[in-house]
Structure formats: C-alpha cells, structure tokens
Scaffold this active site. Structure first.
Site, PDB file in Angstrom:
ATOM      1  N   LYS A  30       0.840  -1.220   0.000  1.00 45.66           N
ATOM      2  CA  LYS A  30       0.000   0.000   0.000  1.00 45.66           C
ATOM      3  C   LYS A  30       0.872   1.266   0.000  1.00 45.66           C
ATOM      4  CE  LYS A  30      -3.267   2.951   0.532  1.00 45.66           C
ATOM      5  NZ  LYS A  30      -4.259   3.294  -0.462  1.00 45.66           N
ATOM      6  N   CYS A  68      -4.392  11.251   1.124  1.00 40.77           N
ATOM      7  CA  CYS A  68      -3.469  10.132   1.400  1.00 40.77           C
ATOM      8  C   CYS A  68      -2.001  10.347   0.995  1.00 40.77           C
ATOM      9  CB  CYS A  68      -3.998   8.867   0.750  1.00 40.77           C
ATOM     10  SG  CYS A  68      -5.497   8.264   1.552  1.00 40.77           S
TER      11      CYS A  68
END
Ligand SMILES: NC(=O)c1ccc[n+]([C@@H]2O[C@H](COP(=O)([O-])OP(=O)(O)OC[C@H]3O[C@@H](n4cnc5c(N)ncnc54)[C@H](O)[C@@H]3O)[C@@H](O)[C@H]2O)c1
Length: 278
Positions: free
Chosen positions: A207, A263
């Site tokens: 990720k 993010c």
C-alpha cells in the site's frame, strides 16, 4: 458472510455498502454518534456518486446496519474490518496509530468465537504484528487471525474502484484465512479483479509503496516541467512522449501544482519514517 466495519468514514462506509451490495450482512460501527444517527436517517455524511442509492437499497433490505454498539457488532460478525483513520502524527511524520490500536483493544474485549480481523486502514509494516499482540493480551491466539487488506479506492471514484479494482491485495500468514478472504472477494475476482496474496507485512508495504510510487511520478514530471520552462519545451509533449513507453505509462505524469488529497502527503511522510526506522 457476516461482516463488521469499525469506522464508518470514507473507506468503511463505501466498502461496507459495497460488501452489502454483494450480498453480505454488514454492521457499520462508528464512535461518532452524530454520524450514525444521520446514517440511520438515510443521510450520507460524504458525497460520493452512487453511494446514497447503494446505502438506501441495502439499508431497506436489512443487509447493512449502522450502530455505535461495537460489542454487538463484533459478537455478530465473522470478519471484522478496521477502517479508522491513520493521520500524520503531531510529533513526527509517522502515521498516528492510536485509533487503530484503540479499535484493536475494543475488539479484543468482545471476541466470543473465531474472528478474522482485517486491517483496511493504511498502516506501516509491523502494525499487524502489534495488533496481534494487543489482542493476544485478552484472547487465545486460536480465536483470531490478523490480516492486512489495504484499500486503494479514490474519493469521487470510490464505488467504481471498489467494484472494479485492478487488484485485491491480501496479506496473511495463514492460508485458510487467505482463502476465506478470496471467497469474500470472489464476485469481484470473477469480473476480472486480480487477487494477489502475500504475507501480512508484504501487504502493508504494498500500500505505501504504491502511493509513494505514484507521488514520485507526479514529483518527477514537475521537476521535468521546471527544465521545460527554462528551455522552451512543452511539458505536455514530454508527458505524452515518455508515457507512450509501456514500461512507464502515461498516468500520473501531468505537470501541475504537485500532489495533495487525503493520502499521498501523509503516506509519503510515513513510508520515509518507516524506512529510516529500519
Ligand atoms: N479516504 C480515502 O480515499 C482512502 C483510500 C484508501 C485508504 N484510506 C485509508 O483508510 C483509513 C480510513 O480513512 P478514511 O478516509 O475512511 O477515514 P475517516 O476519517 O473518513 O473515517 C474514520 C472513521 O473511524 C471512526 N473511528 C475512529 N476510531 C474508532 C473506533 N475506535 N471505533 C469506531 N469508530 C472509530 C471515526 O469516527 C471516523 O468516522 C486511513 O488509514 C486512510 O489512510 C483512505
């Protein structure tokens, strides 16, 4: 399957609604009472195309429920997704894991039979090991398994990204549990999503490595753009020219005011801290 989402924010609400739409029974928990009250009145706290309709449909059929009662939700679920925030810590650039660890502590109190606990929040390598330690303080290791299943959805495209993902990443140290997750995602896999499994730490790193790589592409074309400005070259031509190389690809190669969003800034800082600490 019986699923519980801990944290009904962007990721928890969208993926909870999508899991319900695939035919699962989903309990969405949040400690924010106002948010749960709104959701129970059929009001969606975020704007995401298609979400209102999907939540309404599954709420009326009883496949999705919203609650503040974590105890009831954990007891009545087989798979528990942790979807709480992991913002940048105030003291350093690392990810603040307080919400994740707090959720793990609360879950540990109410495990009554075997549970799969899945981290969907973006968390640094070894967080799964730490969650396992927290839960093991209260419950025997045979009663639970901690898995990493990072989420890649984008705000504004979240439902489409969930239903037609490029890949589903599952990180587990237990093959039987990986198989359960593969079964949960089977409807998406049948439609073409690639399912890739690795160990838990591997999934945690995938990720961060993905977000940092995309941020790097954006920063790189901005650096090239500075050179273009000094030399009278059109950076858009350069983007097209290099993006046509399939090894590079054309996406995330548009020069602009750098990256933002919820993010990339926090995840690029956090991966640098993780790399330093190892
Ligand atoms: N937003 C995105 O586009 C996106 C995409 C991929 C991954 N992620 C990651 O997913 C995670 C969640 O992000 P988000 O945007 O959904 O966050 P968010 O802030 O929108 O939602 C988090 C929710 O968790 C709730 N919560 C916190 N602690 C709780 C607890 N102990 N019990 C119950 N509820 C609790 C909060 O009240 C909040 O509603 C983050 O790690 C983020 O990096 C986000």
């Amino acid at each position: 399957m019986k699923i519980c989402m801990i944290g009904t924010g962007y990721v928890g609400l969208v993926s909870g609604a999508c899991f319900a739409d695939l035919g699962n029974t989903v309990l969405c928990v949040d400690k924010d009472k106002e948010k749960i009250t709104l959701l129970n009145q059929n009001q969606i706290p975020i704007f995401e195309p298609g979400l209102q309709e999907m939540v309404s449909k599954n709420f009326s059929s009883g496949r999705i429920k919203f609650t503040n009662n974590l105890k009831m939700a954990v007891k009545n679920s087989d798979i528990i997704f942790i979807c709480v925030g992991t913002p940048t810590s105030k003291k350093s650039h690392s990810a603040n894991l307080n919400y994740v660890f707090q959720a793990a502590k609360e879950i540990s109190k109410f495990i009554n039979k075997f549970k799969i606990i899945v981290t969907k929040s973006t968390v640094p390598i070894t967080t799964g090991d730490k969650i396992e330690k927290i839960i093991a303080k209260k419950k025997r290791k045979k009663l639970f398994e901690v898995v990493s299943n990072p989420e890649f959805l984008r705000e504004g495209e979240a439902i489409r990204d969930f239903r037609f993902p490029d890949r589903i990443i599952v990180g587990s140290n237990n093959k039987r549990v990986t198989k359960r997750l593969e079964t949960l995602y089977e409807p998406l896999i049948k439609k073409g999503a690639k399912f890739f499994s690795t160990n838990r730490r591997g999934a945690e790193l995938i990720k961060y490595a993905s977000n940092a790589f995309l941020a790097t592409k954006i920063s790189y074309i901005n650096e090239i753009s500075n050179l273009c400005e000094k030399t009278g070259v059109n950076v858009e031509d350069v983007s097209i020219g290099i993006g046509l190389d399939q090894r590079i690809g054309s996406r995330f190669l548009r020069a602009g005011p750098a990256y933002g969003g919820s993010c990339f800034p926090k995840d690029t800082k956090a991966i640098a801290v993780t790399a330093d600490s190892f």
